[in-house]
Design a protein around this motif. Structure first.
Motif, short mmCIF file in Angstrom:
data_model
loop_
_atom_site.label_atom_id
_atom_site.label_comp_id
_atom_site.label_asym_id
_atom_site.label_seq_id
_atom_site.Cartn_x
_atom_site.Cartn_y
_atom_site.Cartn_z
N GLU A 3 -35.99 5.12 -54.76
CA GLU A 3 -36.31 6.55 -54.66
C GLU A 3 -35.35 7.23 -53.67
O GLU A 3 -34.90 8.35 -53.93
CB GLU A 3 -37.77 6.68 -54.20
CG GLU A 3 -38.36 8.04 -54.33
CD GLU A 3 -38.39 8.60 -55.76
OE1 GLU A 3 -38.35 9.82 -55.88
OE2 GLU A 3 -38.43 7.81 -56.74
N ARG A 6 -32.17 7.73 -55.47
CA ARG A 6 -32.29 8.80 -56.49
C ARG A 6 -32.12 10.17 -55.80
O ARG A 6 -31.40 11.04 -56.30
CB ARG A 6 -33.65 8.70 -57.18
CG ARG A 6 -33.71 9.50 -58.46
CD ARG A 6 -34.99 9.25 -59.24
NE ARG A 6 -35.05 7.89 -59.76
CZ ARG A 6 -36.11 7.09 -59.66
NH1 ARG A 6 -37.20 7.49 -59.04
NH2 ARG A 6 -36.08 5.89 -60.18
N ARG A 49 -45.06 8.70 -52.37
CA ARG A 49 -43.68 8.77 -52.88
C ARG A 49 -42.75 9.25 -51.78
O ARG A 49 -43.14 10.06 -50.94
CB ARG A 49 -43.58 9.79 -54.03
CG ARG A 49 -44.08 9.30 -55.34
CD ARG A 49 -43.75 10.33 -56.42
NE ARG A 49 -42.31 10.44 -56.67
CZ ARG A 49 -41.76 11.45 -57.34
NH1 ARG A 49 -42.50 12.43 -57.80
NH2 ARG A 49 -40.45 11.47 -57.55
N ARG A 73 -36.50 15.73 -51.26
CA ARG A 73 -36.59 15.75 -52.73
C ARG A 73 -36.79 17.19 -53.22
O ARG A 73 -37.53 17.95 -52.59
CB ARG A 73 -37.78 14.87 -53.16
CG ARG A 73 -37.64 14.27 -54.53
CD ARG A 73 -38.80 13.37 -54.82
NE ARG A 73 -40.03 14.12 -55.00
CZ ARG A 73 -41.25 13.69 -54.61
NH1 ARG A 73 -41.40 12.53 -54.01
NH2 ARG A 73 -42.31 14.42 -54.84
#
Ligand SMILES: CC(C)(COP(=O)(O)OP(=O)(O)OC[C@H]1O[C@@H](n2cnc3c(N)ncnc32)[C@H](O)[C@@H]1OP(=O)(O)O)[C@@H](O)C(=O)NCCC(=O)NCCS
Length: 143
Positions: A3, A6, A49, A73
């Motif tokens: 993550e 990403r 997350r 994010r």
């Protein structure tokens, strides 16, 4: 880690290598180099997350902090998360008696520049072609 990578790839045209993050994680978030210097990473999670992360360096001899990476994010932005991570790092630097903190940012990165300026960072220099395709603005803050 997947993550983090990403987010990293979605944020920066030249992403950090996976091995850099892995090395920090394997050492529980802090890589010491000699007596004086440390490379530290904090990951912020929301609902299980990864929502963002920040990486910084400390040098207790020079009494300097250096923010190397900060990313939130996409769907977690404009909620104060960037400011929270920054604040956490500056508190940590103050706690270990660091006097000053600096960072580099792309000249065109106005979201980040606004964040740093709203926090009291002062534009102190410019490095031509630091990112090859763009100049870097250096910001610093006295703690
Ligand atoms: C820069 C970044 C970390 C900001 O994170 P964030 O969680 O959205 O920031 P915050 O919600 O804490 O915002 C704090 C302040 O930053 C400024 N800011 C943040 N996003 C902005 C935007 N898109 N446009 C203008 N100002 C912005 C504002 O001053 C904001 O305060 P406000 O919401 O009261 O107006 C995020 O946009 C990001 O991850 N960008 C991609 C990676 C990056 O550029 N990292 C920095 C490398 S130096």
């Amino acid at each position: 880690m997947t993550e983090v990578m990403r987010i990293e790839r979605s944020c920066f045209p030249v992403a950090w290598e996976y091995s850099i993050f892995l090395n920090i994680c394997l050492q529980n978030g802090e890589v010491k180099s000699g007596e004086a210097r440390s490379l530290i990473m904090d990951v912020f999670e929301n609902s299980g997350r990864v929502a963002g992360y920040i990486v910084w360096e400390t040098d207790i001899v020079r009494k300097e902090g250096h923010i190397l990476n900060l990313a939130i994010r996409q769907d977690e932005r404009r909620m104060g998360n960037g400011r929270r991570l920054l604040s956490h790092v500056l508190d940590h630097l103050r706690n270990i008696q660091i006097n000053t903190c600096f960072l580099e940012v792309r000249e065109s990165n106005f979201p980040a520049r606004n964040l740093y300026e709203s926090y009291g960072f002062i534009e102190s220099d410019k490095i031509p072609s630091y990112y090859f395709d763009e100049d870097a603005i250096i910001y610093s803050i006295d703690l």
